[in-house]
Write an enzyme that holds these catalytic residues in place. Structure first.
Site, mmCIF file in Angstrom:
data_model
loop_
_atom_site.group_PDB
_atom_site.id
_atom_site.type_symbol
_atom_site.label_atom_id
_atom_site.label_comp_id
_atom_site.label_asym_id
_atom_site.label_seq_id
_atom_site.Cartn_x
_atom_site.Cartn_y
_atom_site.Cartn_z
ATOM 1 N N ARG A 36 0.789 -1.223 0.000
ATOM 2 C CA ARG A 36 0.000 0.000 0.000
ATOM 3 C C ARG A 36 0.827 1.281 0.000
ATOM 4 N NH1 ARG A 36 -5.175 -0.914 3.956
ATOM 5 N NH2 ARG A 36 -6.116 0.582 2.543
ATOM 6 N N HIS A 82 -7.405 -4.452 -7.034
ATOM 7 C CA HIS A 82 -7.153 -3.717 -5.784
ATOM 8 C C HIS A 82 -8.309 -3.913 -4.801
ATOM 9 C CE1 HIS A 82 -4.559 -0.825 -3.774
ATOM 10 N NE2 HIS A 82 -5.612 -0.095 -3.419
ATOM 11 N N TYR A 126 -18.826 11.835 -12.372
ATOM 12 C CA TYR A 126 -18.868 13.020 -13.235
ATOM 13 C C TYR A 126 -17.584 13.195 -14.050
ATOM 14 C CZ TYR A 126 -22.711 14.259 -10.109
ATOM 15 O OH TYR A 126 -23.870 14.240 -9.380
#
Length: 838
Positions: A36, A82, A126
């Site tokens: 990570r 992931h 968006y």
């Protein structure tokens, strides 16, 4: 370990809980470190960034194509690679596309991806994105077996353990991340400089870091700015850790009316411009910065960054700039930690790649290491060396395979009539293949290619094309074999590819580097030297107010309201000193603390102020009883302490140097005793000890031996029963004393009326009738041009000239100075010294 069989046929194994917790935490830590938080030194990517780029490659989001919804990209990454939250993936995706966060963006954004002012990006439903050209360079050749592929989290597909990464991402874009017990923070650099350094390293692998710094001058941040000093850069490059000072770039603009503004056009990397403007306004509001009228962010796409700070007329620009750099993020430090995951050979494991006679690569695991500049370049070159070698082997195998087929096709065309006859006479395809293999010594693949050959390829033109392709293939095979035979050719190819990247995507340096270190900003140089009235209330509130806020009134006035206090609270300490002086606080328990007067928040006259425990680490049972001003701590400067019970003590001021806000023992007090006064002296002064009931004793400082900080002191004045010390005053030439009682009665008296007596005696009369006029609460020495400020318990203040009180004899009972009505009473007085020029 003990194993217990259960009724269901299972097993229980007893394990010490501390062992299980330890192992679980180690597993968790390694997961965070490797999976990570930290980047791989080879491609410079954390797993989430690598998976985003690979997912975009598999979705065919090429730089020349259309963008696709970020929700699709995030879904692809989450679904296949992931197994974490969508926010972490989208945040990483957004950062890859922010030109103020990445020196070279690897995502081409469409829509709101956030701003340097701290505005958040729009939701991923968006926004849209696609790969940039640099990302295509990082994923190129991934289908040529150039990197190891590993199974994903649910074993449904493969993902790359590392990207081929022709682009030196870690050096050019840096990284930041916090793991368990470690963190990384690597700056961005200029691609052209990095490419030159990589080529220099390949030419001379014994090159020193100092020589590499001829090519890489220092970090090159996307937001520009100015780096001051090269010492921090050199330390970071040679040790992997260092501190780099970055200042904003600015210009001075003057309007038609002569009004000046400071316009900041570049800021340090990683700062939020909205927070900068907010902080400047807070400093102006709290009067911690002088000379600023307002600050606004006038940035736009057309004008670029413009953080405008409007100055007051007459303000000194240099001082304002120093204040802004010292107190805001317009100057910040970038702490370099070059921590990355470095592959280590795993002993005893099978090779992760093996092409006999050409290349064998051992199995590896990743280990976090702090790296120098040279090591970062070395690992990138080693990675590209491996990638290009594997790509060359792959291309060679493909070329030889194609040559193998073409040789069969040419043989078949040269014997086309016989080939056609064999195929016509065969019962089926397999029979035809077997006959062709037997007749022409073809293998299965060659025979299959013959039976699949279309008749149109028998034309003269296509036969020539095949012969041309064979020649080109042979040239390619010779070239590839030449690469594998000579390692220097592969290294030269790395240089050529890296230079090509710099030519295509390189740009000019944005961050300026100034060789000289940034000038040390002395906070006190930025502070106006002026007298301040410091007030402390019984409940521990403290404030400072400019002395000129208190207008002069005649003797006998009622004073003006000075403090808006809580119910049952009152001012019990008053002190006047310069903003640059040290203020030493001593509590009822004998502990000493100190701070500069300018560190006390400035307040309006009627404000309550800040609580002392927010500024000093004063204990719950402590209250400030004595405040003393010092210019500096020095072995030639002493403190003469006096307690309520008449005990005196002399100690060097340097004994208190380490007190600061945490405090140290200043004097050891007897039960029910408290410190009344601490006077700065030179060691050979004379001091007047004055009791509440009107007695005074003049002693020499020599009569009190020098003592340690934690000692109790010795008897200074003999007091009658019920009496205690009210004040201690240093005798000064051409000065008088002013005494003040709790009922507002005061007198001015000359030091010459009192002769020196032995320490421990009872003293002489200094005030007549304390029963009706009130007991003495304080005394100060004054000169004729000095002014006096006194304060009542209810916060009323009165400022008057010292000469407003007439000089009287030893037995006089004073005159009315302040009209005080019960239950109010006088709590303190101090002087405002006249300017030397007056």
């Amino acid at each position: 370990m003990e194993e217990i069989k259960t009724a269901e046929g299972g097993s229980l194994i007893k394990i010490p809980i501390e062992d299980e917790v330890k192992q679980a935490y180690i597993d968790y830590s390694m997961s965070v470190i490797v999976q990570r938080a930290l980047p791989d030194v080879r491609d410079g990517l954390k797993p989430v960034h690598r998976r985003i780029m690979y997912a975009m490659d598999t979705l065919h989001l090429a730089s020349g194509g259309k963008t696709k919804k970020c929700a699709t990209i995030v879904g692809e990454v989450l679904g296949h690679y992931h197994p974490h939250g969508d926010a972490s993936v989208y945040d990483a995706l957004v950062r890859l596309g922010q030109d103020f966060a990445q020196r070279y963006t690897t995502v081409t954004p469409q829509g709101n991806f956030g701003t340097i002012a701290g505005d958040p990006p729009a939701a991923y439903r968006y926004t849209e994105a696609k790969m940039s050209k640099i990302t295509e360079e990082m994923t190129s050749d991934i289908n040529k077996n150039t990197v190891d592929m590993i199974r994903n989290f649910d074993d449904t597909c493969d993902e790359p353990a590392v990207l081929p990464s022709k682009f030196p991402f870690l050096l050019c874009n840096g990284t930041t991340g916090i793991a368990v017990g470690m963190a990384t923070n690597m700056p961005t650099h200029n691609l052209r400089e990095v490419a030159d350094a990589i080529c220099a390293y390949i030419d001379n692998q014994e090159i020193t870091i100092e020589e590499l710094m001829h090519y890489i001058k220092g970090p090159d941040f996307p937001t520009g700015g100015i780096i001051y000093g090269t010492a921090g850069i050199k330390k970071a490059y040679t040790t992997g850790r260092g501190k780099i000072v970055i200042r904003s770039k600015f210009t001075i603009e003057t309007d038609k009316r002569g009004k000046e503004s400071i316009v900041f056009t570049e800021v340090p990397y990683g700062v939020n411009t909205t927070n900068i403007i907010r902080r400047i306004k807070e400093l102006v509001r709290d009067k911690q910065i002088d000379g600023v009228v307002n600050a606004n962010d006038e940035s736009s796409d057309r004008s670029g960054m413009r953080l405008v700070v409007d100055l007051k007329k007459g303000a000194i620009t240099k001082i304002v700039l120093n204040q802004l750099f010292a107190k805001t993020d317009l100057q910040s430090n970038f702490g370099v930690i070059n921590l990355a995951l470095v592959p280590q050979v795993k002993e005893g494991a099978a090779p992760r790649y093996d092409e006999p006679g050409m290349l064998t690569l051992p199995a590896t695991y990743l280990k976090p290491e702090v790296l120098t500049l040279k090591q970062l370049i070395q690992h990138f070159v080693n990675h590209r060396d491996e990638v290009i070698t594997r790509r060359t082997i792959y291309d060679l195998k493909v070329a030889k395979h194609r040559m193998h087929i073409l040789e069969a096709l040419i043989t078949a065309i040269n014997n086309i009539d016989e080939v056609i006859q064999i195929i016509k006479s065969s019962e089926n395809t397999e029979d035809a293949k077997l006959k062709l293999e037997k007749r022409f010594n073809f293998d299965d693949e060659q025979a299959q290619a013959i039976v699949d050959m279309q008749l149109k390829r028998l034309t003269h033109l296509l036969i020539e094309d095949l012969q041309k392709e064979i020649k080109e293939l042979q040239a390619l095979i010779d070239y590839l074999e030449g690469l594998l035979a000579d390692h220097n050719k592969i290294l030269n190819l790395i240089k050529d590819e890296t230079r090509g990247l710099a030519e295509k995507y390189g740009d000019d340096r944005r961050t300026e580097i100034v060789a000289s270190e940034v000038e040390q900003i002395n906070v006190e140089d930025m502070i106006k030297d002026e007298d301040m009235v410091v007030m402390i209330s019984r409940m521990g509130y403290i404030k400072r107010v400019p002395a000129d806020k208190y207008k002069k009134q005649g003797r006998g006035g009622t004073g003006s309201n000075g403090t808006n206090l809580l119910d049952d609270d009152y001012v019990n300490q008053l002190f006047i000193g310069s903003t640059k002086e040290i203020l030493l606080f001593i509590t009822n328990l004998g502990r000493a603390y100190w701070m500069k007067i300018h560190e006390i928040p400035e307040s309006e006259k009627a404000a309550r102020g800040a609580h002392i425990k927010g500024l000093l680490q004063v204990g719950p049972d402590e209250e400030i009883t004595t405040v003393v001003s010092l210019k500096e701590f020095s072995d030639d400067m002493f403190l003469f302490m006096t307690t309520a019970q008449g005990v005196v003590k002399k100690v060097r001021s340097t004994e208190f140097q380490n007190a600061k806000t945490r405090g140290i023992i200043g004097i050891k007090l007897n039960d029910n005793d408290k410190l009344i006064s601490a006077i700065p002296t030179t060691g050979d002064c004379e001091v007047m000890l004055i009791s509440r009931r009107g007695k005074a004793l003049r002693i020499t400082e020599d009569s009190v031996r020098l003592m340690g900080r934690a000692s109790c002191g010795i008897k200074g004045m003999k007091l009658s029963e019920g009496d205690e010390i009210a004040a201690a005053v240093k005798v000064e030439k051409d000065a008088n004393m002013i005494l003040l009682t709790e009922k507002g009665v005061g007198k001015r008296i000359s030091f010459d009326l009192y002769s020196v007596h032995g320490r421990g005696t009872g003293g002489q009369r200094i005030f007549g009738n304390t029963e009706s006029k009130g007991e003495i609460i304080g005394a100060i020495n004054v000169k004729d041009k000095d002014e006096v400020v006194c304060m009542t318990s209810q916060g009323k203040t009165l400022r008057f000239k010292a000469t407003d009180i007439k000089e009287q004899g030893t037995g006089a009972s004073g005159v009315n100075v302040v009209r005080v009505t019960e239950p109010d009473f006088i709590v303190g007085l101090d002087k405002v010294q006249a300017d030397e020029e007056d």
